[in-house]
Write an enzyme that holds these catalytic residues in place. Sequence first.
Site: not given
Length: 679
Positions: A449, A529, A612, A647
């Site tokens: 991430y 994301s 989203d 999302h």
Amino acid sequence: MDSLHGQQVPDPYRWLEDVSSPEVQAWMEAQDQAARDYLSALPGRARIADRLRELFYVDSVSAPRKRGSRYFYTRRHADREKAVVYWRDGDAEAGEERALLDPNTMSEDGSTSLGVWVPTLDGSRVAYSLRENNADEATLYLLEVATGAVSATDVIPGARYATPQWVPDGSGYYYAYLPTDPDIPVDIRPGLTEIRYHALGTDPAADPVIHPALGDPQVFLRTAISRDGRWLFIYRQRGWNRTEITFRDLHATDPDVLGAWTPLAVGRDHSYSVIAWQDRFYIWADEEPRGCVYRADPLRPERDQWDPLVPERADATLDNFQIIGGHLVLTYLRNAASELEIRTLEGEPVRAVPLPGIGTCGGMTGNPEEDEAYFTYTSFDRPAEVYRTRISTGETDLWARVDVPIDPEPYQVEQVWYPSRDGTRISMFLVRRKDIPRDGSTPFLLYGYGGFNVSLTPSFAGSLYAWLERGGGYALPNLRGGGEYGEEWHRAGMQANKQNVFDDFLAAAEYLIAEGYTRPERLAIRGGSNGGLLVGAAMTQRPDLFRAVSCGVPLLDMLRYHLFGSGRTWIPEYGDPDVAEEFCTLAAYSPYHHVKKGTRYPALLMQSADHDDRVDPMHARKFVALVQSATMGEHPVLLRIEKHAGHGGADLVRAAVEQGADLYAFLCHELGANAQPVE
């Protein structure tokens, strides 16, 4: 072709930004159908789906929150798609269990999702939000706990950022309101958030504005109220590393004082949070990069009047703090794993709370004046367990656990350290079978991430076992940009330093290969994301290093990201494409702009969502189209679009099963892993 800051920037798939276009809709439908046809035919997919159903359809319960004499908690059922909110009266175990909010019954197709739910202090009412298609947009409702009656009057749209803050007697709440006019441009809309007060039974359209909108979409505006109802706080959060706090005395009798906002933490380049208790403010701050706690008198709130209570620890990051049972409850991360500590309100150490092992605890639930508290613990090889404890004595017992059909015994969890490109040491968790040799033969999934101060810590995911049981390994590095090692670690991976995150991730892959855990043709990467940006950058910078890429709901066009969805709110994290110097930083890594014709790219499974409203799916569409046109070789480039999903996905177990089956069948096929479980 765009001319931006003197540079010519091609954008061949700009037309795919317009989701309302029939041509784009037809393209999406064809892409999704082709992906699903391909994935459904992969060997072993049905077996993987069966195993995921066993792992996902399980009974579990959350840690309870006590309000008045009532306990509120969520429970997942093995035969239902969504978690149900329940309540008990008088005792967390012995009281009769009653359903409060059941999103399984709120829509025929499961497209209505439950958002926040906040009980009053006496537990008599609950304010809650509903979201269509699990999008971020939400509407607030009000429910009477004893009767289950839903108010027809107290319905408030524009609750995307709303978490109701109840006044002590439950007669109303403060909340963040976002205008819903569809003519407002999406990129500036977050800056129109204002703080309002809703008195129950009144017309929400007439709710008074307590704090006006700031007009700046880069700043989040939110509110909080003290438990005694005296102190109202306003937070102005710019990005994920700067917060300003002002407050108001709601008990003041002088009109000038009652209407004034007093600065508490203003004009400083740090983050803060505050808890008011017994006419003192307890303030968490990252003025010391790994976190510390101060105490302030609200009548003397100036920064030079704050008393230091809990200093920074050199070996751990203060991740969270609470006041429960008249004590400070501190949650630390040491080497990216949780530690819990109890201190007096004077900051004196009382005890450490023993945890079962190296794992994750997200803090406690409990009330400042009550001794009873609960916390949850989990790790890679340990499904979530809920413990009940007493702050005064430290007495702790297991309150609930999840029974998942796995055997963790064949697997091992280890933490390793490796150097990044600039020599910075990065920690990484590895999960794999104990009996697998380090000869490069193991198919490995590398997940990352690296942004927004988010910490990746050991936690249980049932889907991981569908991969481990097929001989796969799993790697989780703690990249810069995250919060595992404090604010300096975060800042080392944001804005002009963003390339450090990609370097850390690429170095993790190189470490796994050099140490014999895997080899490039058996290595896949995954992220969603901001993590989707990560794997997109890794894929375009080092396509030779990976065999497969799983990219979910990503940002990929970093020169136009600020014009869509919640993009402008992320400028403090990434930088502003409209500023020449920051444009150059973004252009240097923007994945969409670094796809090169004639490159042999890894196999790509792009996972998008049709509703989203946070990260616009245009990123996924444009990137897939460009890679399909540019790649050389036979590796598939697939776009899978989840229906009725935001999302965070579709909020349905059956959807998670199908998505997981597609993912792991894809990985098994591309990496040459066993489609059947390893005995």
